[in-house]
Design an enzyme around this catalytic site. Sequence first.
Site: not given
Ligand code: UT7
Length: 332
Positions: A114, A259, A289
Amino acid sequence: MPPKARIVGTGHYLPPLVRTNADLAKMVDTSDDWIQERTGIRERRIAPPEICTSDMAAAAAESALKMAGLTAKDLDMIIVGTVTGDMPMPATAVFVQQKLGAVNIPSFDISAACAGFIYGLSIADNFIRAGAMKHILVIGVELLSRVIDWEDRGTCVLFGDGAGAVIVGPADSTPVERPRGILSTKIMSDGSLARSLMIPGGGSVTPASKEVIDEKLHKVKMKGQDIFKAAVKNLYSASRDAVEEAGMRPDDVDWICPHQANLRIINQAVERLGVPKEKVLVNIDKVGNTSSASIPILLDQSLRAGTIKEGQTVLMCALGAGISWGSALIRV
Ligand code: UT7
């Protein structure tokens, strides 16, 4: 130090196919509400099978050359930031060179995910600052839809395809109080987080094989929260450093063009900088993204819409796999 280089043209390309959150909710266990609330994304663009990375890059480059009033023959170098190139070898930049009709100039790729566009901009600035070159094409381009695991809801909702390009040329030589140009750039990496975001298969560690395909090791794997925390911290510090180096304060900046990885990352980093949200450019809702393409796409859209006006300062910052990050402050 007065700027020696200036962005003299910008362009972008987005493939026509729109994939909405509702489309994704039919493919994996997710919802429009979750995606919007956790990321700010509503839809993203997907390239059709007949389009490859260098096609999108060349389209963005043609548009930037046109704005600059230049042709491919005027270019001294082509730098392409991408982690989703046409092939592992050779560089995507040489396919772009061939498609544009530029001959006998150095053309190479940068693998800084990125941050690839900011890395390219920094390198271009330094080549022009050294007096070695006059016009350099810098592209950020990604075709992430081809390396996404469309069954992994943790990643497939985030990414989109697209390309953005700028032409970096010489800054005006007449001394003025507020000169236009690239005022400062910062680039940095921290390999201790290398495994937080990767495509583990297909390289020398785990060469391509049937097992690589079966285990989906050729697809993106991400520890989202590790990247999230590193992004807020490092985007803040790199942005602050770029602004301070130019003798300014963050709030002096007219626009932030960050970004577009996650609206919550953008909001938290900007809040730490103490810059009001009204100064932040955002298009993540429409494109998701697009990794290295995200900043040059947003920059081009904002310039063409007249949102960014001549003489205004724009702070750009990005972080991604590596982890690698960077910032650049320009006056347009
Ligand atoms: O471009 C540079 C590289 N990338 C980034 O900068 C991405 C950086 N990270 C993020 O943007 C966030 O960490 C994400 C958007 C990827 C995830 O959001 P989060 O708030 O960190 O969610 P999480 O990984 O802590 O997951 C929370 C819950 C989980 O369920 P449980 O374990 O609490 O039951 C996940 O399984 O949300 C669940 N989850 C989803 N639910 C519905 C993860 N992805 C999804 C989804 N839809 N697409």
